[in-house]
Write a protein that holds these residues in place. Structure first.
Motif, mmCIF file in Angstrom:
data_model
loop_
_atom_site.group_PDB
_atom_site.id
_atom_site.type_symbol
_atom_site.label_atom_id
_atom_site.label_comp_id
_atom_site.label_asym_id
_atom_site.label_seq_id
_atom_site.Cartn_x
_atom_site.Cartn_y
_atom_site.Cartn_z
ATOM 1 N N UNK A 1 0.808 -1.229 0.000
ATOM 2 C CA UNK A 1 0.000 0.000 0.000
ATOM 3 C C UNK A 1 0.840 1.278 0.000
ATOM 4 N N UNK A 2 1.965 1.273 0.715
ATOM 5 C CA UNK A 2 2.823 2.464 0.705
ATOM 6 C C UNK A 2 4.144 2.138 0.035
ATOM 7 N N UNK A 3 4.652 3.120 -0.687
ATOM 8 C CA UNK A 3 5.987 2.980 -1.268
ATOM 9 C C UNK A 3 6.849 4.089 -0.687
ATOM 10 N N UNK A 4 7.791 3.724 0.150
ATOM 11 C CA UNK A 4 8.769 4.702 0.625
ATOM 12 C C UNK A 4 10.102 3.991 0.802
ATOM 13 N N UNK A 5 11.115 4.748 1.247
ATOM 14 C CA UNK A 5 12.455 4.151 1.300
ATOM 15 C C UNK A 5 12.515 2.961 2.261
ATOM 16 N N UNK A 6 11.677 2.992 3.300
ATOM 17 C CA UNK A 6 11.683 1.872 4.243
ATOM 18 C C UNK A 6 11.165 0.599 3.587
ATOM 19 N N UNK A 7 10.043 0.719 2.879
ATOM 20 C CA UNK A 7 9.485 -0.498 2.281
ATOM 21 C C UNK A 7 10.412 -1.067 1.217
ATOM 22 N N UNK A 8 11.007 -0.224 0.373
ATOM 23 C CA UNK A 8 11.840 -0.815 -0.685
ATOM 24 C C UNK A 8 13.153 -1.348 -0.111
ATOM 25 N N UNK A 9 13.623 -0.750 0.979
ATOM 26 C CA UNK A 9 14.831 -1.299 1.609
ATOM 27 C C UNK A 9 14.544 -2.685 2.155
ATOM 28 N N UNK A 10 13.391 -2.847 2.771
ATOM 29 C CA UNK A 10 13.024 -4.154 3.334
ATOM 30 C C UNK A 10 12.925 -5.213 2.250
ATOM 31 N N UNK A 11 12.427 -4.813 1.095
ATOM 32 C CA UNK A 11 12.258 -5.781 0.007
ATOM 33 C C UNK A 11 13.577 -6.343 -0.479
#
Lengths: 396, 463
Positions: free
Chosen positions: A148-158
């Motif tokens: 649902x959200x795209x930010x630096x935290x989510x893409x780093x986790x991926x």
């Protein structure tokens, strides 16, 4: 029974510190009457630390400019702003390419938890990020349910699944978002700027695509900053420990960095592989066709380290240590490094065209010449290590 | 760290000529530290498993570079700009070889029972054999559990491992604990056929494999003693497995049950099963008839990895160097070596072989090597049994694991989890799990005084 004189590998640091001295049976460092490294190497080691820090600062500055460009574009997508963002990306790649000479010895960039993989990993899982040919709904950008959200935290986790890396961040993710897939035989990717025009544009989820682009830029800047901070003259933890190392060990790391980049990584991984497979997109900057610059900057980075040079500033370098012990060897390595750079420049662009054809094709011959020049200088870097009595295990 | 005192020690250890006379009797054999003969690399860093045979010419190293790239880098989902590297899946365990063979080293089960297995895979089969005498695949899931899939394809599910501690003690009172693994599978495509046989397999270290392929068949078969004719309690049988290139049964050498005949087939098999990459040896994707989504998924070419890429990855896997031993002349290490041989460990962990002529690999031919394996199958007892036959190997047999380079495992991979499923935490536990044909040696080890047990570990650490 006697306890072993030394417990094997009480620590990796200890092991690597002595590794260089393990096999020098009967071959004491050739010093030709010159001082031991402990006397003349410290200024060179300190200058190297400054070079590393300054180079990362430059990469950070260019990435900050890139991010400003991305923000302007996403706020109001136009063809002109898209072009400006691409130009900014190309400018940001140059200084980073030169910092790769500081890899391969477990420093802050690529120790166990170093961010190298998030910054520069390749090849990209394109379909993991955005639509690809025949898959309009592919990727995180087009999956608002799961992400649902795209930010630096989510893409780093991926990027951090255990034992598995989905490559969805860093320079090449941004490159993919700016250029799109490169399915063209003779040119870079052709993503239209309208992919970012909300509601009216091409492809779906334009707003999320813009969010992804900005998040990838922010994460890249964060990661570069964390590495740079480790090398800061004031308060840089790794820098402090590096300049405090035994000079032989610090010099070993410096040489391991440039030797590994010169041979296995640049001549091997980045050039020989593409030369052998003739796969057009088996190249680091495949979306933008900027690979010729990646290669050149790597070679310049190696030369910078050897000469202790940043831009127009000439600091004490490894070259000074070699010259004091074996002037002919220094002259030879300087010549070989210049020849590699010239050979790389001679390839021309784009790299993915140069590798095509049969072995008599001029492009392929130029690529081969450059590979051979790099491998020759790698062998000479190994000779330099031996001159200091240091054992380097690098692939020549 | 003050380490400047050490070089002196090394110069003494490393140079036979300067070594002081030994008080404890035995001394190191000449060249004993060169585990891989002239291919041996002197490295004790994290890269110790990742270097090419040192006697390789620069021209030949080009193929090593290319192979390394395709071993290390991710395969990506097709269709991709990077055509030479696409075709991942449909089902897979990992995106690259190095995901499991990290730094060309060894995988490990997770410590956390809630974390799925990554670098340990589960082989699956049902009773009976396939057309070539190998394991019969489970009808829905196939020959191994693949926990990942490309978008649009249902993964097969995850596997987890928990442990039950089994305390024990040496005759002298020192205690230990062995952990018995218990596997659970969260199967995503319905129940497996009742009676499915499951065997965990850790990704093994990649070093010295070509040298093992260069050992002549005669030398391996000579050590067979299937009926224990010499009455020493140790039999040793060769596995004979299907060679897809020759189209015939061949001596098995690689894998935990010696179920692969050549590194080429091992490499192609791993591409096929673990990453979902087809090659000329295995042209169809690893989908069962029950997996329509898998069969319908896009491919990255026919085959996905070209002959050249397969060949270069096999070349890379064949020519990774073995690191040199450390501390070979150390009195404690020499004591440990003496016990290793006196306990009979060397009867299966054969210390020395001489390689024959390996066509296409001059650097591996005619070498004196010290792998500490006989490449034969041995009954290792109930406690280690997986009860899953694999060609001629029965459910209690395992191939003797090579021990060269094992002392650097902690440096390279940050763990010392040993045996086929990583259940043993370090050398002592690994020895204590040995049963069956090794039971006598294990009991003799248990009966050693504590300092001699420690010396045996020092010897293993020096490998």
């Amino acid at each position: 029974m006697t306890k072993p004189t030394k417990r094997t590998l009480q620590s990796v640091a200890l092991a690597s510190a002595v590794a260089g001295l393990l096999t020098g049976c009967g071959s004491d460092p050739v010093t030709n009457g010159a001082k031991p490294l402990s006397e003349d190497a410290p200024p060179v080691i300190a200058a190297y630390a400054n070079l590393v820090h300054g180079s990362y600062v430059e990469a950070i500055d260019e990435t900050a400019s890139l991010n400003a460009s991305l923000a302007q574009f996403v706020a109001e997508p136009t063809e002109a702003r898209f072009k400006a963002a691409r130009e900014a990306w190309l400018l940001a790649r140059d200084p980073y390419g030169q910092t790769e000479a500081f890899r391969f010895y477990g420093g802050p960039i690529d120790d166990d938890d170093g961010p190298e993989g998030r910054i520069n990993a390749w090849p990209m899982d394109e379909a993991h990020v955005d639509y690809v040919a025949g898959e309009p709904g592919a990727g995180i950008i087009n999956d608002a349910m799961t992400y649902p959200t795209i930010d630096e935290t989510t893409i780093a986790e991926l990027n951090e699944n255990p034992g598995e890396k989905d490559i969805s961040t860093g320079y090449h993710a941004i490159e993919f978002l700016l250029w799109g897939q490169d399915t063209n035989a003779d040119g870079p990717g052709q993503r239209p700027y309208t992919d970012y025009v909300v509601d009216m544009g091409t492809a779906a989820n334009q707003e999320r695509r813009g969010q992804y682009l900005l998040a990838a830029g922010k994460l890249l800047l964060q990661d570069l900053s964390s590495v740079s901070a480790e090398w800061a003259p004031e308060g840089g933890a790794y820098r402090a420990s590096f300049v405090a190392l035994a000079p032989e060990e610090a010099v070993r790391r410096i040489l391991l960095g440039i030797g590994s980049l010169s041979g296995a990584e640049l001549a091997g991984e980045r050039m020989q592989v593409a030369y052998d497979t003739k796969e057009q997109e088996d190249e680091h900057s495949c979306f933008s066709d900027n690979t010729h610059k990646d290669i050149l900057n790597n070679a310049l980075g190696i030369q910078n380290v050897y000469l202790g040079r940043r831009g127009q500033v000439d600091l004490p370098g490894i070259d000074d240590l070699v010259r004091a012990r074996d002037a002919a060897l220094d002259a030879r390595l300087q010549k070989e490094m210049q020849e590699s750079i010239e050979a790389i420049k001679a390839i021309g662009e784009p790299f993915d065209q140069a590798i095509l054809g049969d072995d008599t094709a001029p492009g392929r011959q130029k690529v081969k010449t450059a590979i051979e020049a790099l491998r020759k200088q790698t062998a000479t870097i190994n000779e330099v290590a031996k001159l200091f009595g240091i054992q380097l295990n690098i692939e020549e | 760290m003050r380490w400047l005192v050490f070089p002196v020690v090394f110069v003494v250890v490393g140079c036979g000529a300067d070594a002081p006379p030994e008080e404890t009797g035995p001394s190191a054999e000449p060249g004993e530290e060169l585990s891989g003969g002239e291919t041996t690399v002197h490295d004790t860093s994290k890269n110790a498993y990742s270097l090419s045979a040192r006697n390789m010419t620069a021209e030949r190293r080009s193929a090593f570079f290319v192979g390394n790239s395709f071993f290390k880098e991710n395969w990506v989902i097709a269709p991709s700009s990077t055509e030479g590297r696409d075709g991942l899946g449909p089902l897979f365990n990992a995106r690259s070889c190095s995901s499991c063979h990290l730094l060309d080293g060894r995988g490990s089960p997770p410590d956390d029972p809630a974390e799925p297995l990554v670098s340990v895979l589960l082989r699956l089969s049902i009773p009976g054999t396939d057309a070539h005498g190998g394991p019969a695949p489970e009808p829905t899931y196939g020959g191994q559990l693949q926990p990942r899939a490309i978008p649009g394809v249902l993964p097969e599910g995850d596997a987890f491992v928990a442990y039950e501690e089994m305390p024990g003690s040496f005759p002298d009172g020192e205690t230990y604990s062995l952990r018995k693994p218990i596997y659970t599978i969260a199967a995503a495509r319905g129940d497996m056929q009742p009676g499915t046989l499951i065997s965990p397999r850790v990704a093994p270290v990649m070093i010295g494999l070509g040298l093992l392929e260069a050992v002549s068949e005669e030398d391996i078969l000579r050590a067979e003693d299937p009926d224990d004719a010499d009455g020493d309690g140790i039999s040793g049988r060769a596995n004979h497995v299907w060679d897809v290139v020759r189209g015939a049964a061949s001596l098995g050498r690689f894998g935990w049950k010696a179920n692969q005949p050549t590194l080429m087939q091992q490499t192609a098999g791993a591409f096929h099963g673990d990453i979902g990459i087809t090659t000329s040896l295995f042209m169809t994707e690893d989908c069962t008839d029950a997996q329509a989504d898998c069969k319908a998924a896009p491919t990255g070419g026919t085959p996905e990895a070209s002959e050249k890429i397969l060949g270069d990855v096999a070349f890379y896997s064949t020519t990774l160097a073995v690191p040199a031993r450390r501390d070979v002349a150390d009195p404690g290490v020499l004591t440990g070596k003496r016990h290793f041989l006196e306990l009979g460990c060397g009867k299966c962990h054969t210390p020395v072989f001489h390689t024959g002529t390996f066509d296409g690999y001059p650097e591996l031919s005619g070498q004196t090597i010290r792998p500490f394996t006989d490449l034969l199958l041995h009954d290792m007892g109930e406690a280690l049994a997986d009860e899953r036959p694999d060609f001629k190997a029965d459910g209690r047999e395992w191939r003797t694991a090579p021990l060269w380079g094992i002392g650097l495992l902690r440096v390279v991979n940050g763990h010392e989890n040993l045996l086929h499923d990583g259940r043993a935490r370090g050398f002592v536990e690994a020895v204590l799990w040995h049963g069956g044909e090794a039971e006598g040696s294990r009991e003799a080890f248990r009966a050693l005084p504590a300092e001699d047990r420690r010396a045996l570990v020092w010897f293993l650490e020096s490998l």
